[in-house]
Write a protein that holds these residues in place. Structure first.
Motif, short mmCIF file in Angstrom:
data_model
loop_
_atom_site.label_atom_id
_atom_site.label_comp_id
_atom_site.label_asym_id
_atom_site.label_seq_id
_atom_site.Cartn_x
_atom_site.Cartn_y
_atom_site.Cartn_z
N LEU A 258 0.79 -1.18 0.02
CA LEU A 258 -0.07 -0.06 0.05
C LEU A 258 0.89 1.10 -0.03
O LEU A 258 0.34 2.31 -0.66
N ASP A 259 1.87 1.30 0.59
CA ASP A 259 3.03 2.29 0.74
C ASP A 259 3.35 2.77 -0.63
O ASP A 259 4.26 3.84 -0.81
N LEU A 260 3.48 1.94 -1.81
CA LEU A 260 3.88 2.19 -3.06
C LEU A 260 2.97 3.25 -3.29
O LEU A 260 3.73 3.90 -4.41
N SER A 261 2.12 3.59 -3.22
CA SER A 261 1.19 4.62 -3.48
C SER A 261 1.36 6.10 -2.73
O SER A 261 1.57 5.89 -1.53
N PRO A 262 1.75 6.82 -3.50
CA PRO A 262 2.00 8.37 -2.77
C PRO A 262 0.67 8.84 -2.02
O PRO A 262 0.82 9.45 -1.03
N PHE A 263 -0.28 8.25 -2.62
CA PHE A 263 -1.70 8.58 -1.77
C PHE A 263 -1.76 8.37 -0.48
O PHE A 263 -2.63 8.74 0.42
N THR A 264 -1.22 7.09 -0.05
CA THR A 264 -1.14 6.34 1.22
C THR A 264 -0.88 7.18 2.19
O THR A 264 -1.19 7.24 3.42
N HIS A 265 0.16 8.15 1.74
CA HIS A 265 1.26 8.88 2.76
C HIS A 265 0.58 10.41 3.04
O HIS A 265 1.09 11.16 3.61
N THR A 266 -0.58 10.55 2.23
CA THR A 266 -1.05 11.91 2.49
C THR A 266 -2.00 11.89 3.69
O THR A 266 -2.78 11.09 4.18
N PRO A 267 -1.52 12.95 4.58
CA PRO A 267 -2.11 12.86 5.76
C PRO A 267 -3.66 13.32 5.84
O PRO A 267 -4.26 13.96 4.90
N GLN A 268 -4.46 13.01 6.70
CA GLN A 268 -5.61 13.25 7.02
C GLN A 268 -5.81 14.74 7.85
O GLN A 268 -5.80 14.91 9.07
N VAL A 269 -5.77 15.73 6.97
CA VAL A 269 -5.77 17.20 7.47
C VAL A 269 -6.76 17.31 8.25
O VAL A 269 -7.00 18.63 8.94
N LEU A 270 -8.03 16.95 8.02
CA LEU A 270 -9.16 17.35 8.83
C LEU A 270 -9.44 16.99 10.09
O LEU A 270 -10.20 17.19 11.15
N ARG A 271 -8.38 15.84 10.56
CA ARG A 271 -8.37 15.59 12.10
C ARG A 271 -7.56 16.58 12.74
O ARG A 271 -6.82 17.59 12.21
N ASP A 272 -7.56 16.44 14.19
CA ASP A 272 -7.06 17.33 15.20
C ASP A 272 -5.63 17.55 14.80
O ASP A 272 -4.96 18.68 15.01
N SER A 273 -5.13 16.42 15.04
CA SER A 273 -3.72 16.33 14.92
C SER A 273 -3.00 15.63 13.56
O SER A 273 -3.36 14.48 13.16
N TRP A 274 -1.91 16.11 12.74
CA TRP A 274 -1.43 15.60 11.62
C TRP A 274 -0.47 16.32 11.47
O TRP A 274 0.19 17.16 11.85
N SER A 275 0.75 15.40 10.71
CA SER A 275 2.12 15.78 10.35
C SER A 275 2.31 16.39 9.08
O SER A 275 1.99 15.83 8.13
N PRO A 276 2.90 17.62 8.80
CA PRO A 276 2.94 17.91 7.38
C PRO A 276 4.10 17.43 6.74
O PRO A 276 4.42 17.62 5.73
N THR A 277 5.05 16.44 7.62
CA THR A 277 6.44 16.00 7.02
C THR A 277 5.95 15.25 5.45
O THR A 277 6.80 15.42 4.52
N PRO A 278 4.97 14.29 5.60
CA PRO A 278 4.91 13.66 4.41
C PRO A 278 4.59 14.62 3.08
O PRO A 278 4.92 14.15 1.95
N LEU A 279 3.79 15.68 3.15
CA LEU A 279 3.73 16.40 2.21
C LEU A 279 5.11 17.28 1.58
O LEU A 279 5.25 17.42 0.35
N TRP A 280 5.76 17.75 2.63
CA TRP A 280 7.04 18.06 2.14
C TRP A 280 7.83 17.17 1.50
O TRP A 280 8.48 17.57 0.30
N LEU A 281 7.96 16.02 1.96
CA LEU A 281 8.57 14.87 1.29
C LEU A 281 8.06 14.52 -0.07
O LEU A 281 8.88 14.59 -1.00
N GLN A 282 6.98 14.53 -0.14
CA GLN A 282 6.40 14.14 -1.62
C GLN A 282 6.58 15.41 -2.58
O GLN A 282 6.91 15.26 -3.58
N THR A 283 6.35 16.72 -1.90
CA THR A 283 6.70 17.76 -2.91
C THR A 283 8.40 17.70 -3.42
O THR A 283 8.49 18.05 -4.52
N ALA A 284 9.31 17.49 -2.37
CA ALA A 284 10.54 17.37 -2.90
C ALA A 284 10.77 16.35 -3.80
O ALA A 284 11.67 16.15 -4.78
N LEU A 285 10.17 14.98 -3.72
CA LEU A 285 10.22 13.91 -4.55
C LEU A 285 9.86 14.35 -6.02
O LEU A 285 10.32 14.12 -6.98
N ALA A 286 8.40 15.23 -6.05
CA ALA A 286 8.13 15.66 -7.37
C ALA A 286 9.17 16.51 -8.02
O ALA A 286 9.19 16.23 -9.23
N LEU A 287 9.75 17.39 -7.31
CA LEU A 287 10.36 18.39 -7.72
C LEU A 287 11.71 17.46 -8.29
O LEU A 287 12.46 17.78 -9.47
#
Length: 530
Positions: free
Chosen positions: A483-512
């Motif tokens: 399941l982790d092969l999909s980048p969407f698996t690592h997208t955090p559930q931002v509608l919850r009270d607590s979540w980490s932005p780290t996966p978003l930064w890592l995915q952005t860096a990978l895309a660039l």
């Protein structure tokens, strides 16, 4: 020589070229209804729970507008409604397949080359329709078999499968007719999609109105009215058969009357001189991409309005269901379930945005294959500027689509909860959270194009794998590493009270990084690359 001479050889050629893409969309769309049935069996095992769901959610006007009418509260009826939007996807896939193997072939000059051999005038259209019809029939049979395997009655399962297949066949024939009307593949796709959009709008209006006669005018409205699992009305299947035959009867004479490479409708001529907005590669890229950004934004804005309107009902649909009430307690009650519903639906928008990014990135391949990139790059235009002009829209387009979807969702959900000021930015942010994962797949498309243009369509296969993992991973109990092969698996559930932005930064860096490597390899290869 017969007008169908060479059809068999063209069928083999189409199957050879679509040996990866065709099985992917057939299998994915065939398996999804079975997963819906299993979910309803698991979460709504009793008749009372299904009745509560049908009353609270299944007959919600927003849900009905998106998925279609609900004719009962059995697992079969709930599954048939839940799979209602798949009809739109089947229709779109069928339409685009036919256009790709008819008008796109003419526009690229390959059909003219083949026409110099022993090839009948109707062979090209017939081969494209036969392959697509066969794919739709196979899709319908596999869907029915999967539903029977899930425990649903055979009669209703095969009624659903036949309805799905015939819906695809109707819009495959629409694609064949549209290919005769315009002289460009883009025009044929636009015409076909406009017909599909009109059919969807008619079905929405009819299903949510007091009288449902507009739905009977729409090919997308016939499949639900077969009433699979609720007293099947087999005679409705005659409607798509008749309409497909009428469209085919119109397409074949038109294919003979027009010149090869031309369309029945005259092309719209542009201005004699270019405006300042077309100066440079970025101006040209804007001209090529602006229509797609506009229509994708309009379409997903309307979808967001529907999804937001249905979210509040999702939080009330579990009354009396102990299993779902326990899940709700863990995620924050009815409001938490509404947020979970919105997060999941915006995740679907993330997949669609990734598709837009791949499509925009592959526009470079289309320009190169058509011979328009080489003379442009023979001027003072730099390779990096030309590539980046398209990459900007491959990255910007998904952002626009997701922001519009999030804002539209937040608008209707905020109005329903009387908290517009809070929900509007929350939903916009939740939509943007899907962006880095979409950028990763767009970056893969740029990388593959830079390495070898022939490999670029593999990006579509990767997107299909992501959708398959997202939809079936939990049902099939796949290992987490898969399941982790999909980048969407690592997208955090931002509608919850607590979540980490780290996966978003890592995915952005990978895309660039992927985009940068694609730019580098593009500089080192020849143009055009066969």
């Amino acid at each position: 020589m017969s007008t169908l001479t060479g059809t068999r050889h063209l069928v083999r050629l189409i199957l050879r070229r679509d040996r990866f893409l065709l099985p992917l969309w057939v299998l994915v769309l065939a398996v999804l209804p079975m997963t819906y049935a299993k979910s309803f069996f698991e979460f709504f095992p009793t008749e009372a729970e299904r009745a509560a769901y049908a009353t609270g959610t299944g007959r919600n006007p927003s849900i009905v507008a998106l998925l279609g009418p609900l004719y009962g509260d059995s697992v079969g009826a709930l599954t048939a409604q839940r799979a209602g939007f798949l009809l739109v996807i089947v229709a779109l896939a069928s339409l685009l397949t036919v256009v790709r193997h008819t008008r796109t072939e003419e526009e690229a000059g390959r059909r003219e080359l083949l026409g110099g051999s022993v090839l009948g005038r109707h062979a090209g259209l017939t081969a494209a329709l036969l392959v697509t019809y066969a794919a739709d029939v196979l899709l319908g049979l596999l869907s029915a078999a999967g539903l029977v395997a899930a425990g649903l009655p055979a009669a209703g399962s095969y009624a659903y499968g036949l309805a799905t297949a015939l819906t695809g066949i109707v819009f495959a024939t629409v694609g064949g007719l549209a290919a005769q009307l315009t002289e460009t593949a883009g025009g044929a796709r636009g015409t076909g999609i406009a017909v599909l959009g009109a059919a969807f709008a008619l079905r929405m209006v009819g299903d949510t109105a007091t009288h449902d006669w507009p739905s009977w005018l729409s090919p997308l409205g016939w499949a639900p009215r077969i009433r699979a699992y609720e007293g099947e009305r087999w005679w409705v299947l005659a409607l798509p058969v008749l309409v497909a035959a009428l469209f085919a009867a119109a397409a074949y004479p038109l294919s003979v009357r027009r010149d090869l490479g031309a369309g029945l409708l005259p092309p719209r001529l542009g201005r004699p001189t270019a405006g300042s907005a077309l100066a440079g590669p970025f101006g040209l890229a804007w001209r090529l991409h602006r229509g797609q950004i506009l229509w994708w934004s309009v379409g997903f804005g309307l979808l967001g309005l529907i999804l937001g309107g249905a979210a509040k009902a999702a939080g009330r649909s579990v009354a009396g269901n102990p299993q779902l009430e326990q899940i709700m307690a863990k995620i924050g009650g009815a409001a938490g379930l509404s947020d979970a519903y919105l997060g999941a639906t915006l995740g679907l928008a993330g997949w669609a945005a990734a598709g837009y990014g791949i499509q925009a990135a592959l526009r470079m391949r289309a320009e190169e294959a058509a011979g328009r990139a080489e003379p442009l790059l023979a001027t003072e235009t730099r390779r990096s500027a030309w590539l980046l002009s398209h990459v900007v829209f491959a990255l910007l387009g998904p952002a626009v689509v997701l922001v519009v979807t999030g804002l539209a969702t937040g608008l209707t959900y905020g109005i329903s909860t009387h908290d517009l000021a809070r929900e509007l930015p929350r939903m916009a942010g939740a939509g943007l959270a899907q962006l880095p994962a979409a950028w990763v797949l767009a970056g893969v498309a740029v990388l593959l194009y830079g390495l070898a243009p022939r490999l670029a369509p593999v990006a579509w296969a990767l997107l299909s794998v992501c959708v398959l993992l997202g939809q079936l991973g939990a049902v099939l109990e796949l290992d987490q590493w898969l399941l982790d092969l999909s980048p969407f698996t690592h997208t955090p559930q931002v509608l919850r009270d607590s979540w980490s932005p780290t996966p978003l930064w890592l995915q952005t860096a990978l895309a660039l990084a992927l985009t940068a490597i694609g730019l580098t390899t593009f500089h080192r290869r020849d143009i055009p690359t066969v």
